[in-house]
Design an enzyme around this catalytic site. Sequence first.
Site, PDB file in Angstrom:
ATOM      1  N   GLN A 228       0.805  -1.217   0.000  1.00 42.21           N
ATOM      2  CA  GLN A 228       0.000   0.000   0.000  1.00 42.21           C
ATOM      3  C   GLN A 228       0.838   1.268   0.000  1.00 42.21           C
ATOM      4  OE1 GLN A 228      -2.924  -2.402   2.924  1.00 42.21           O
ATOM      5  NE2 GLN A 228      -3.489  -0.268   2.786  1.00 42.21           N
ATOM      6  N   ARG A 374      -8.687  -1.214   7.769  1.00 45.43           N
ATOM      7  CA  ARG A 374      -9.634  -0.255   7.216  1.00 45.43           C
ATOM      8  C   ARG A 374      -9.965   0.831   8.224  1.00 45.43           C
ATOM      9  NH1 ARG A 374     -13.711  -2.243   2.690  1.00 45.43           N
ATOM     10  NH2 ARG A 374     -14.226  -0.213   1.864  1.00 45.43           N
ATOM     11  N   CYS A 375      -8.923   1.512   8.665  1.00 44.25           N
ATOM     12  CA  CYS A 375      -9.073   2.448   9.774  1.00 44.25           C
ATOM     13  C   CYS A 375      -7.964   3.472   9.707  1.00 44.25           C
ATOM     14  CB  CYS A 375      -8.987   1.651  11.075  1.00 44.25           C
ATOM     15  SG  CYS A 375      -8.473   2.583  12.518  1.00 44.25           S
ATOM     16  N   GLU A 746     -12.937   4.210   4.961  1.00 44.76           N
ATOM     17  CA  GLU A 746     -12.957   3.527   6.253  1.00 44.76           C
ATOM     18  C   GLU A 746     -14.164   3.867   7.109  1.00 44.76           C
ATOM     19  OE1 GLU A 746      -9.201   5.007   6.757  1.00 44.76           O
ATOM     20  OE2 GLU A 746      -8.182   3.208   6.093  1.00 44.76           O
TER      21      GLU A 746
END
Lengths: 794, 159
Positions: A228, A374-375, A746
């Site tokens: 990522q 996802r935060c 998110e």
Amino acid sequence: MAVVENLPSPSTERPIGFGRLKRKEDARFIRGKGTYLDDIELPGMVHGAVLRSPYAHARIVSIDTSAALAHPNVAAVVTAKDLETLGLAWMPTISYDTQAVLAGDKVRFQGQEVAFVIATDEYSANDALALIDVEYDPLPAVVNARKALDADAPLIRDDKSGQADNLASPTWEAGDERATERAFAEADHVVSRDMIYPRCHPAPLETCGIIADFNPETGQLDIYNGNQAPHAHRTVYAHVAGLAEHMIRIRCQDIGGGFGNKVPVYPGYVCAIAGSIVAGVPVKWVENRSENLMSTGFARDYIMRGEMCSKDGKITGLRVDAIADHGAFDSTAQPTKFPAGFFHIVCGSYDLQASHVKVKAVYSNKAPGGVAYRCSFRVTEAVYLVERMVDALALEMKADPIDLRMRSFIAAEQFPYETTTGWTYDSGEYAKTMDVAKKIAGYDDLRREQAEKRARGELMGIGVSFFTEGVGAGPRKHMDILGLAMNDGADLRVHPSGKAVVSISAQTQGQGHETTFAQIVAEELGIPPEDVEVRHGDTDKSPYGLGTYGSRSTPVSGGAVAVVSRKVRDKARMIAATMLETRPEDLAWEKGRWYVKGDPEKGAMIEDIAARAYSGEPMPADFEGGLDAQVIYDPPNLTYPYGAYIAVVDIDPDTGHVKVRRFIAVDDCGVRINPMVVDGQIHGGLAEGVGIALMELISFDEEGNCLNSSFMDYLIPTALECPDFELGETVTPCPHHPLGAKGVGESPTVGSPPAIVNAVIDALYEPHGVEHIDMPCTPARVWAAMQGRPEPPQ
Amino acid sequence: MDISTTVNGEQVSGEVEPRQLLVHFIRETLGLKGTHWGCDTSNCGACVVLMDGRPVKSCTVLTAMCEGHEIRTVESLEVDGELDPLQQGFHERHALQCGFCTPGMLMTARALLDENPDPTDQEIRTAISGAICRCTGYQNIVSAVRWAAEHESATKQEI
Ligand code: FES
Ligand code: FES
């Protein structure tokens, strides 16, 4: 550019700029023609496999690799000893800790990397793992983070000089302790709850892997690796392997999901790189699912105690004390100056009198982490805590949970709003968003239905959450990772034909960057999005930047692309002025063209300007030719997306099984570039939220054995567990973002778990007196709670 | 051992290890990379292909078991530049994000529509419940399969 040629695309569905544009990247994926890491084959490539520790904590007495080496297809077996000679036995983590690449002295979690086999094929490499003989001397393991600091707890990090206990980082605080004490002293109602945000795992469908290809002749290291943050990875590899950064190239190709799991550098990556440097051939390593779940970046594992108080019917104070379990090595992903991430956004969406937050972090004999699944750096934990506390307080006050929130919200006219823990929220109209959710849900009807069902002994729950996130890290003056400012670059070139290439440092893992970033250029320059190619994921072909996680892409890279497009537009204005024989200030812009103010017939399209920019025709004075620009975008603040979520659950009174019947999500993520993509992101995040609330858990037994190391035990929602999500929106543009956008990836994962747990408690409190159940609310846990029995341990 | 089978309408034969999984035969031996792999326990469905028209998890089938059978992979869906209605539906309804689950989902849905050309949403959800999508939350996949069902029946009526 990939265009799905044979699909009907009515012109209304092909916006020039923002709108529901179908995705460019679909063309390859629907044909099975994506190129994921494991699809890449290089000539002469060999395969790696990792031998992992069966123990959570043990001394390594000896490692015998002779039988494995005798395997006819095995080229090499690497252990910590070999890595030591290369200076690669340990690597830095993104939190300034160190992590063993291969264990030499002892193993510190089950699944830790002990040896790396290189063989001609995957089957042989795995066969050879069974031939390595490791003798272990088991040690007692630290599994419960609450006991990690006990005087008799075994010391995990005896490799670190001066480390005498299992404290991973000292207590970190935010807010005002004294003022918070005052708020509690003056309060009408006070509640407290102990809760755990359990260990869970992003588990993207594609696991992690790498191909390292070192060329001994040129000294060039080519890396293929779905991650990522390719640029940051390259910098890390340059430091770790002592290679020149410009001689390393990372290509990401297509990535089968990330969700935070593909942010860190893992030991298997370093082993493959070392293997390729030593063997001089490309080395591929792809982890299997158990390796993914047992050893790579887990998320959460926050043990929290919350206290909340109210006065005159309004929330006034919040106090939080948390222990973060970081596992054996501290490789939490967060900006350097924020050891608990953005957890102190726990003050939520409310106009509090005071709040105070304390977090300390410990080591345990579990896999290292944690990453933000996802935060945006612990925002998820914060939102869960505060939204559960509001519901607890509402119960205590006998207030409706929506009414209490409405009374306590930060009002629209209070923005920009400085929170009690130091955030500056830029904009919001919370009550309006809550109202929209209430209407879509038919809240009052739902309450009536619940009352009727309750009378019949049925268990129905309605749960609310209202979240505010801080995303898009972040401003250079506050935020860096390993000393690298959290900024992103964009490089835009408009070619003589008017077609453009924009290169960005963000890295898609399915978010649709090839489409949405083209739409930003299209919106700003007025050329069709099909004529804009988006390049990313190749460090040789994109500008430096920190990548995609923490909902950063639109807030940071989106800002970069907007600004670079405007730079190109300004340049185009200069050229247009020469073409139209007027002054730049006499020109006005409309999508796609500069024209003479007061004489709109007289103008120049961006294509014509582009052709001119590369031609031999006269140019403006001091103009170097070409139509391109480059920027690094340093966001002035975070963005603060928010939303109101309502979950409706039915619980089977005979089994404790929770079914999410309805889920209403009203998001305010500012301006939406591609609403179709935004809705897709919300759907996906809500599904993950359903998983976290009801199913997903990485747990351990007392010896530190991981109990959820496959998809048989780590349960991910399927189509049967997910309802049809009901979405709504409000739009409060972000005042400081060039496009008014805030980021959304998110929000749904952040906002949905508390809504679901609140719904479960709402169903169970009246008939069974249940005040709290830790996630995941599995049938066993719900059933035990209904019987008044303590929760099964986790 | 020697094996002979049909993949996407073509006869293939060769020597394979008896323990070789079909997913590896498809990906490595035949180089058809559209079929993916996502778990060790037959739970994720990324590897679904059709065997004699029925969906199977190719990570749970040995190549050796395919002797004399017909295998269909995602690469067979597009015929002469014409997309399968499901492929088109997935694009129309934004039923994919990272795309990793997509081939398995498409093949699972293909088998469903072949058997039941007009499935309800609940039947679609049940049919794809052996396959995990980590990105989409399934709603758009259900909608894409419906899109395909409607367009398939429309073309069939024309014929
Ligand atoms: S690879 Fe997961 S079911 Fe086959
Ligand atoms: S689209 Fe990513 S797993 Fe389904």
